[in-house]
Design a protein around this motif. Sequence first.
Motif, PDB file in Angstrom:
ATOM      1  N   GLY A 170       0.837  -1.195   0.000  1.00 48.74           N
ATOM      2  CA  GLY A 170       0.000   0.000   0.000  1.00 48.74           C
ATOM      3  C   GLY A 170       0.872   1.244   0.000  1.00 48.74           C
ATOM      4  O   GLY A 170       2.049   1.204   0.366  1.00 48.74           O
ATOM      5  N   ASP A 213     -11.895   8.258  -7.264  1.00 47.11           N
ATOM      6  CA  ASP A 213     -11.677   6.889  -6.775  1.00 47.11           C
ATOM      7  C   ASP A 213     -11.241   6.913  -5.300  1.00 47.11           C
ATOM      8  O   ASP A 213     -10.105   7.242  -4.995  1.00 47.11           O
ATOM      9  CB  ASP A 213     -10.605   6.233  -7.647  1.00 47.11           C
ATOM     10  CG  ASP A 213     -10.549   4.728  -7.451  1.00 47.11           C
ATOM     11  OD1 ASP A 213     -11.342   4.208  -6.643  1.00 47.11           O
ATOM     12  OD2 ASP A 213      -9.713   4.094  -8.104  1.00 47.11           O
ATOM     13  N   PRO A 214     -12.152   6.568  -4.377  1.00 50.43           N
ATOM     14  CA  PRO A 214     -11.850   6.711  -2.942  1.00 50.43           C
ATOM     15  C   PRO A 214     -10.832   5.694  -2.436  1.00 50.43           C
ATOM     16  O   PRO A 214     -10.572   4.682  -3.077  1.00 50.43           O
ATOM     17  CB  PRO A 214     -13.211   6.471  -2.283  1.00 50.43           C
ATOM     18  CG  PRO A 214     -13.979   5.644  -3.257  1.00 50.43           C
ATOM     19  CD  PRO A 214     -13.508   6.032  -4.623  1.00 50.43           C
ATOM     20  N   VAL A 246     -17.363  -1.282   3.671  1.00 53.51           N
ATOM     21  CA  VAL A 246     -17.808   0.074   3.347  1.00 53.51           C
ATOM     22  C   VAL A 246     -18.985   0.412   4.255  1.00 53.51           C
ATOM     23  O   VAL A 246     -19.990  -0.295   4.263  1.00 53.51           O
ATOM     24  CB  VAL A 246     -18.198   0.170   1.858  1.00 53.51           C
ATOM     25  CG1 VAL A 246     -18.801   1.536   1.535  1.00 53.51           C
ATOM     26  CG2 VAL A 246     -16.975  -0.103   0.975  1.00 53.51           C
ATOM     27  N   LEU A 250     -18.089  10.637  -1.164  1.00 56.64           N
ATOM     28  CA  LEU A 250     -19.208   9.717  -0.893  1.00 56.64           C
ATOM     29  C   LEU A 250     -19.617   9.845   0.578  1.00 56.64           C
ATOM     30  O   LEU A 250     -18.867  10.369   1.393  1.00 56.64           O
ATOM     31  CB  LEU A 250     -18.788   8.271  -1.166  1.00 56.64           C
ATOM     32  CG  LEU A 250     -18.383   7.924  -2.599  1.00 56.64           C
ATOM     33  CD1 LEU A 250     -17.830   6.502  -2.652  1.00 56.64           C
ATOM     34  CD2 LEU A 250     -19.584   8.052  -3.532  1.00 56.64           C
ATOM     35  N   ARG A 256     -10.339  -1.192   6.648  1.00 56.57           N
ATOM     36  CA  ARG A 256      -9.829  -2.555   6.804  1.00 56.57           C
ATOM     37  C   ARG A 256      -8.700  -2.590   7.823  1.00 56.57           C
ATOM     38  O   ARG A 256      -7.962  -1.617   7.976  1.00 56.57           O
ATOM     39  CB  ARG A 256      -9.408  -3.092   5.431  1.00 56.57           C
ATOM     40  CG  ARG A 256      -8.005  -3.584   5.264  1.00 56.57           C
ATOM     41  CD  ARG A 256      -7.873  -4.312   3.934  1.00 56.57           C
ATOM     42  NE  ARG A 256      -6.489  -4.407   3.504  1.00 56.57           N
ATOM     43  CZ  ARG A 256      -5.689  -5.438   3.789  1.00 56.57           C
ATOM     44  NH1 ARG A 256      -6.135  -6.457   4.496  1.00 56.57           N
ATOM     45  NH2 ARG A 256      -4.428  -5.445   3.362  1.00 56.57           N
ATOM     46  N   SER A 288      -7.838  -6.975  -0.979  1.00 62.41           N
ATOM     47  CA  SER A 288      -8.909  -7.379  -0.073  1.00 62.41           C
ATOM     48  C   SER A 288     -10.250  -7.481  -0.796  1.00 62.41           C
ATOM     49  O   SER A 288     -10.479  -6.826  -1.812  1.00 62.41           O
ATOM     50  CB  SER A 288      -9.031  -6.355   1.058  1.00 62.41           C
ATOM     51  OG  SER A 288      -9.307  -5.069   0.530  1.00 62.41           O
ATOM     52  N   ILE A 301     -13.949  -6.400  -0.978  1.00 66.27           N
ATOM     53  CA  ILE A 301     -14.659  -5.205  -0.490  1.00 66.27           C
ATOM     54  C   ILE A 301     -16.155  -5.505  -0.424  1.00 66.27           C
ATOM     55  O   ILE A 301     -16.753  -5.922  -1.421  1.00 66.27           O
ATOM     56  CB  ILE A 301     -14.433  -3.986  -1.401  1.00 66.27           C
ATOM     57  CG1 ILE A 301     -12.935  -3.714  -1.561  1.00 66.27           C
ATOM     58  CG2 ILE A 301     -15.147  -2.757  -0.834  1.00 66.27           C
ATOM     59  CD1 ILE A 301     -12.601  -2.538  -2.471  1.00 66.27           C
ATOM     60  N   PRO A 307     -17.154   2.980  -7.261  1.00 70.60           N
ATOM     61  CA  PRO A 307     -16.544   4.021  -8.099  1.00 70.60           C
ATOM     62  C   PRO A 307     -15.208   3.635  -8.713  1.00 70.60           C
ATOM     63  O   PRO A 307     -14.869   4.082  -9.798  1.00 70.60           O
ATOM     64  CB  PRO A 307     -16.371   5.201  -7.131  1.00 70.60           C
ATOM     65  CG  PRO A 307     -16.453   4.606  -5.763  1.00 70.60           C
ATOM     66  CD  PRO A 307     -17.343   3.422  -5.885  1.00 70.60           C
TER      67      PRO A 307
HETATM   68  O1  TXA Z   1      -5.900  -5.193  -0.190  1.00 76.21           O
HETATM   69  C1  TXA Z   1      -6.210  -4.017  -0.359  1.00 76.21           C
HETATM   70  O2  TXA Z   1      -7.384  -3.626  -0.269  1.00 76.21           O
HETATM   71  C2  TXA Z   1      -5.086  -3.023  -0.710  1.00 76.21           C
HETATM   72  C3  TXA Z   1      -4.146  -2.926   0.487  1.00 76.21           C
HETATM   73  C4  TXA Z   1      -3.093  -1.860   0.305  1.00 76.21           C
HETATM   74  O3  TXA Z   1      -4.895  -2.706   1.647  1.00 76.21           O
HETATM   75  N1  TXA Z   1      -5.634  -1.764  -1.074  1.00 76.21           N
HETATM   76  C5  TXA Z   1      -6.272  -1.553  -2.264  1.00 76.21           C
HETATM   77  O4  TXA Z   1      -6.636  -0.228  -2.471  1.00 76.21           O
HETATM   78  O5  TXA Z   1      -6.499  -2.414  -3.059  1.00 76.21           O
HETATM   79  P1  TXA Z   1      -7.078   0.318  -3.898  1.00 76.21           P
HETATM   80  O6  TXA Z   1      -7.174   1.790  -3.692  1.00 76.21           O
HETATM   81  O7  TXA Z   1      -6.154  -0.140  -4.930  1.00 76.21           O
HETATM   82  O8  TXA Z   1      -8.507  -0.233  -4.087  1.00 76.21           O
HETATM   83  C6  TXA Z   1      -9.530   0.199  -3.231  1.00 76.21           C
HETATM   84  C7  TXA Z   1     -10.858   0.104  -3.859  1.00 76.21           C
HETATM   85  C8  TXA Z   1     -11.061   1.081  -4.998  1.00 76.21           C
HETATM   86  O9  TXA Z   1     -11.598   0.387  -6.095  1.00 76.21           O
HETATM   87  C9  TXA Z   1     -12.074   2.065  -4.447  1.00 76.21           C
HETATM   88  O10 TXA Z   1     -12.922   2.565  -5.431  1.00 76.21           O
HETATM   89  C10 TXA Z   1     -12.815   1.232  -3.421  1.00 76.21           C
HETATM   90  O11 TXA Z   1     -11.820   0.449  -2.851  1.00 76.21           O
HETATM   91  N2  TXA Z   1     -13.431   2.075  -2.385  1.00 76.21           N
HETATM   92  C11 TXA Z   1     -12.808   2.812  -1.448  1.00 76.21           C
HETATM   93  N3  TXA Z   1     -13.695   3.499  -0.706  1.00 76.21           N
HETATM   94  C12 TXA Z   1     -14.919   3.176  -1.160  1.00 76.21           C
HETATM   95  C13 TXA Z   1     -16.247   3.551  -0.800  1.00 76.21           C
HETATM   96  N4  TXA Z   1     -16.498   4.415   0.173  1.00 76.21           N
HETATM   97  N5  TXA Z   1     -17.274   3.011  -1.511  1.00 76.21           N
HETATM   98  C14 TXA Z   1     -17.030   2.134  -2.511  1.00 76.21           C
HETATM   99  N6  TXA Z   1     -15.785   1.735  -2.904  1.00 76.21           N
HETATM  100  C15 TXA Z   1     -14.747   2.253  -2.244  1.00 76.21           C
END
Ligand code: TXA
Length: 324
Positions: free
Chosen positions: A33, A57-58, A95, A110, A116, A176, A178, A219
Amino acid sequence: MVISHPSRSVMRKATAIIKSGGIVAFPTETVYGLGADAFNPLAVARIFEAKNRPLFDPLIVHIADLSQMEALASRVDKRAGRLAGRFWPGPLTMVMPRSERVPDIVTAGLNTVAVRMPDHLIALELIRSSGTPIAAPSANRFGYISPTKAAHVLDQLGERVDMIIDGGDCSVGVESTIIKLDEGRNVILRPGGVPVEEIEAVIGPVTMAAPSAGNPEAPGQLPSHYSPSIPVRLADGIASIDFSRGDAGYLLYRDPGFAVPAVRTEILSPGGDLQEAAANLFSALHRLDRMPIAVIIAEPVPEQGLGIAIMDRLRKASRGGSRE
Ligand code: TXA
Ligand code: MG
């Protein structure tokens, strides 16, 4: 930029960087990360800049202790409590309704926040010693393959980050899972390290959100992502792969039982174990992406357990095409 091994003095330095608004790449059990103090909007903005990530992208906020949820979520429902009890620390992101205190740049405006608790000593120690939750996306350029080794981060982000902590290879290897817990509905926004079947065993049936650029629930779940520079084609099965091509590299799930072009072939798990395949997926894609080939041909994996997350990444990679 140098890669730092996690000694005490390195952890002290990393903590000082986070506290003063810098950005640190750190290992988790899923992927590396790129972290900043979740309550410092300027620090979080630097993450978006370093990754070329669009602001819609959050980010996921990482915690080390359940008590940190209070400052992030306005309400923690029963299902969240049960999932946290079963899967945290671990590769599950939830979420939830957000607290007013979370900066808009973290949640992309949002009314929810993704949280996590990672299952990795270095990540947990960094969060604890910084005294704040850490907002962190995967430490790759936006749209490219996620990093599962410190060297992957160095290749992609190099001088754009203040520090890279090397914790070796990530054990899970895919991001992870989600989940969004709505009124009477559990929606999987991204399949990942915790198999969907295991989540259903705890809270009952879930639905899968359709990945699409226009889906406001998910998103960041664009149809194309995780894309190497070399185009990826997802084959229908091992039997349909043409191994006589001199310009192709091959990404196979398991040992096919016949001779394949050894130098240009990556086998994710010779014996066909989905956990091992997930752990090797992004490294194998990184290696293939450095080869003098025109296309990467991938064998599908069984769509169960971690295979659901692997197929999600392969489908998105195959919609990417060349981008750098
Ligand atoms: O395993 C993981 O989740 C890794 C490690 C570093 O923890 N992190 C990761 O982050 O994969 P990222 O930013 O590559 O992907 C996070 C996803 C994004 O697609 C984002 O849109 C979604 O999480 N996300 C974050 N906050 C959100 C929210 N409030 N509602 C819907 N989707 C959300
Ligand atoms: Mg990512």
